[in-house]
Write an enzyme that holds these catalytic residues in place. Sequence first.
Site, PDB file in Angstrom:
ATOM      1  N   ASP A 216      -7.216  -4.396   3.795  1.00  0.00           N
ATOM      2  CA  ASP A 216      -6.602  -5.139   2.697  1.00  0.00           C
ATOM      3  C   ASP A 216      -6.357  -4.206   1.533  1.00  0.00           C
ATOM      4  OD1 ASP A 216      -6.286  -8.111   3.229  1.00  0.00           O
ATOM      5  OD2 ASP A 216      -8.314  -7.769   3.947  1.00  0.00           O
TER       6      ASP A 216
ATOM      7  N   THR B 253      -3.616  -8.872   1.765  1.00  0.00           N
ATOM      8  CA  THR B 253      -3.073  -8.650   0.427  1.00  0.00           C
ATOM      9  C   THR B 253      -2.498  -7.253   0.254  1.00  0.00           C
ATOM     10  OG1 THR B 253      -5.307  -8.052  -0.326  1.00  0.00           O
ATOM     11  CG2 THR B 253      -4.618 -10.337  -0.608  1.00  0.00           C
ATOM     12  N   CYS B 254      -2.965  -6.285   1.024  1.00  0.00           N
ATOM     13  CA  CYS B 254      -2.430  -4.934   0.867  1.00  0.00           C
ATOM     14  C   CYS B 254      -0.999  -4.842   1.371  1.00  0.00           C
ATOM     15  CB  CYS B 254      -3.307  -3.927   1.602  1.00  0.00           C
ATOM     16  SG  CYS B 254      -3.467  -4.251   3.369  1.00  0.00           S
ATOM     17  N   PHE B 255      -0.627  -5.697   2.326  1.00  0.00           N
ATOM     18  CA  PHE B 255       0.729  -5.690   2.882  1.00  0.00           C
ATOM     19  C   PHE B 255       1.550  -6.901   2.426  1.00  0.00           C
ATOM     20  CE2 PHE B 255      -2.060  -3.833   6.294  1.00  0.00           C
ATOM     21  CZ  PHE B 255      -1.767  -2.516   5.997  1.00  0.00           C
TER      22      PHE B 255
ATOM     23  N   SER C 191       0.811  -1.214   0.000  1.00  0.00           N
ATOM     24  CA  SER C 191       0.000   0.000   0.000  1.00  0.00           C
ATOM     25  C   SER C 191       0.842   1.262   0.000  1.00  0.00           C
ATOM     26  CB  SER C 191      -0.918  -0.001   1.227  1.00  0.00           C
ATOM     27  OG  SER C 191      -0.136  -0.093   2.422  1.00  0.00           O
TER      28      SER C 191
END
Length: 975
Positions: free
Chosen positions: A975, A941-943, A919
Amino acid sequence: MATGLGEPVYGLSEDEGESRILRVKVVSGIDLAKKDIFGASDPYVKLSLYVADENRELALVQTKTIKKTLNPKWNEEFYFRVNPSNHRLLFEVFDENRLTRDDFLGQVDVPLSHLPTEDPTMERPYTFKDFLLRPRSHKSRVKGFLRLKMAYMPKNGGQDEENSDQRDDMEHGWEVVDSNDSASQHQEELPPPPLPPGWEEKVDNLGRTYYVNHNNRTTQWHRPSLMDVSSESDNNIRQINQEAAHRRFRSRRHISEDLEPEPSEGGDVPEPWETISEEVNIAGDSLGLALPPPPASPGSRTSPQELSEELSRRLQITPDSNGEQFSSLIQREPSSRLRSCSVTDAVAEQGHLPPPSAPAGRARSSTVTGGEEPTPSVAYVHTTPGLPSGWEERKDAKGRTYYVNHNNRTTTWTRPIMQLAEDGASGSATNSNNHLIEPQIRRPRSLSSPTVTLSAPLEGAKDSPVRRAVKDTLSNPQSPQPSPYNSPKPQHKVTQSFLPPGWEMRIAPNGRPFFIDHNTKTTTWEDPRLKFPVHMRSKTSLNPNDLGPLPPGWEERIHLDGRTFYIDHNSKITQWEDPRLQNPAITGPAVPYSREFKQKYDYFRKKLKKPADIPNRFEMKLHRNNIFEESYRRIMSVKRPDVLKARLWIEFESEKGLDYGGVAREWFFLLSKEMFNPYYGLFEYSATDNYTLQINPNSGLCNEDHLSYFTFIGRVAGLAVFHGKLLDGFFIRPFYKMMLGKQITLNDMESVDSEYYNSLKWILENDPTELDLMFCIDEENFGQTYQVDLKPNGSEIMVTNENKREYIDLVIQWRFVNRVQKQMNAFLEGFTELLPIDLIKIFDENELELLMCGLGDVDVNDWRQHSIYKNGYCPNHPVIQWFWKAVLLMDAEKRIRLLQFVTGTSRVPMNGFAELYGSNGPQLFTIEQWGSPEKLPRAHTCFNRLDLPPYETFEDLREKLLMAVENAQGFEGVD
């Protein structure tokens, strides 16, 4: 009821007349059906003794359950007192299920009237047989075999009864080896003689073997021989003479190896050895007799002289009029296809060989040509299926696999690679000789190929059949007619572990593997097998028990804490990782780092400017089940394309996920699956496969607003590149060249339509005047054929040697550009609304593909190298070691699904996992300890982070990880 055997005896009582004790051993199951969601089963066997006429059950017993396997080994013995004349045994295989009813895996119904009797004086009193599992009804889904050993206990009546039983048994497919026979010390079974021409062996639904005579359309229980069919010799001679004439008519002999064995028709159990006569005179003795199996121990070794005399006595070699003078020994696989053929000039010794040492010398081989007299002795070559002729696979005392070359009596640790070279076509039968190809031993350092089949182009390209094939291919590009430039060869199923036909892998002096395309006489560093996307490759996930022996010099030990570690005595180091999992064929292809692409990409990102007068973010709230239409309406409603350059914020209905990059990647992934689906008619598969996409020239017939949809797809592609995301799709190379405004050449067609490419190349290299081609193309749409002029009045202009280059250029222009020009213009309109086309042109077509779609393959070593661990985990932590072991054991498709689970995308950045973005910029893959062993893993999923509980066993971790990857959907939290 118990007997002197110390085991219970089921069935009849002792006072029953004409009863006998039957010993039944349930040995194992082979390739059973999958019933578990994880691809395994918990099989067990029920044995039911019943009266055949009354269907009355007398006894029911059951084996133990073997957990999580498709090849169980029970090795359990049971004793039944039976009446052989009217009793039968029913074997039913089930998959144990604790929650619901046990699943049915197949059954075998065996009559007891023709089973052998044990001989106590024999070392191996009775043999086993593999029975094909049968369905219980038409709805049953079963597969595989059940291996059983069944024999009657000897009576006190003497030897006469035994001999009578044995003679009767031999007629029904069972073999009892006589103790006085010299072959009784051998480990192999004496095979039956081959069937006469026109006969076929089959098995009925009760497991009984019968024989079909296709000459007069009759069946019988008795196994036929050539002596039995002497009255039909005229028909046999005429039939085999026709086959021999057909073989002599062929320009060359094709020797190939099946890529994937297929089950034999009618449920035939594979037979051991048979002798096949290749173009021999029928008037002579052509009956191939069974050869003695190899000795079981050094003490029973047969000398080469004795074996030579025995072979000379049993094999009748009669030269025919053409001088084709030998019989070839082959091993028949279930697919009943020719695997290898060999005649050597020395008798191979079949004794027990010591463990492998360095290979010494090359195998001696001879070429038998027409007119030469062969040596009277033919080598008996014991060949393991899948290996070159004369090679055998064995295991030493430690369970390590080594390979025996009986041709030159050497051993090696390296699996031999069989190179089969096909000679060029020739018009005369005298040049169609059989040649022995020596196996080459290499140590592959990358993806290995056990078999390479070299297909040389056909000579005589000016023959009329070739010209007709070229003309047919050009007149109808959708014609399924095979290319005239490739020699006829068996159609094999695509198997990932084999190179394409005509390819060969070699090792450069610097240790780097390279690949040779003998079809085009070119070399490349790129593995041709990797042109197939991961979901099209057939290699399945590995089982930890099927990894085979450790490499030479390695040892496996158990640490004080119970963990397994490995010692490399060659370099005197220890490690936790299993060295067998470091094979490049398992870890995946290495990431081809490109410094030039990195510099171009950095320059590209610097030139992208975000406008100042746009909102902070562009929001979309969508439903997963209608993502295509809702995304189309939302994005096409934006009148000012610069608004799309704001930060993306995607929300899925009824999900609480906060989009900090992961949800957007999921959106691109799901939308790609819908946009590029040929079901919508916007794209279609290319001519050669069903995964590479190209624009559908008839998209307007499927959707009147198709140009608006292509503009939308162009905007989505521009969004992905602008925001650093990746699309999930495979396009043909001319698609990227059209985006860059480059000229499309003839070489670009090779990967799209190889038959069309070969036809145009033939025209380029030869005079096409005799083909009577015009400057027009026949195009077929929905069953109707239309003629399209390539230039004004093209149907009246003939293609000659002077204007053929213009014709080829016009064909390529029509094939890739003219038919889809409107669609491509609409796509570029949407794409250039977000990205200036001049900035895109700094990339070439290969780099543009990587910029838009990334890499489709996962290099586990690169992934592991660029990972970090938190909250108590470290690289040597047992759970981390188990995690990477589970990843290495996955097939390519499951790795892609795992990658999509933890990052939101199924693609890898161009330069590998070092360039994963989160992100707030670059974010390496992270594994963090979280939760209890009862919970499933979860992903952010963002990290690019995986929360992994501290599981107690490897099996538990692997099961929970696969369950999470295959069943998880939706977002909750950040996320």
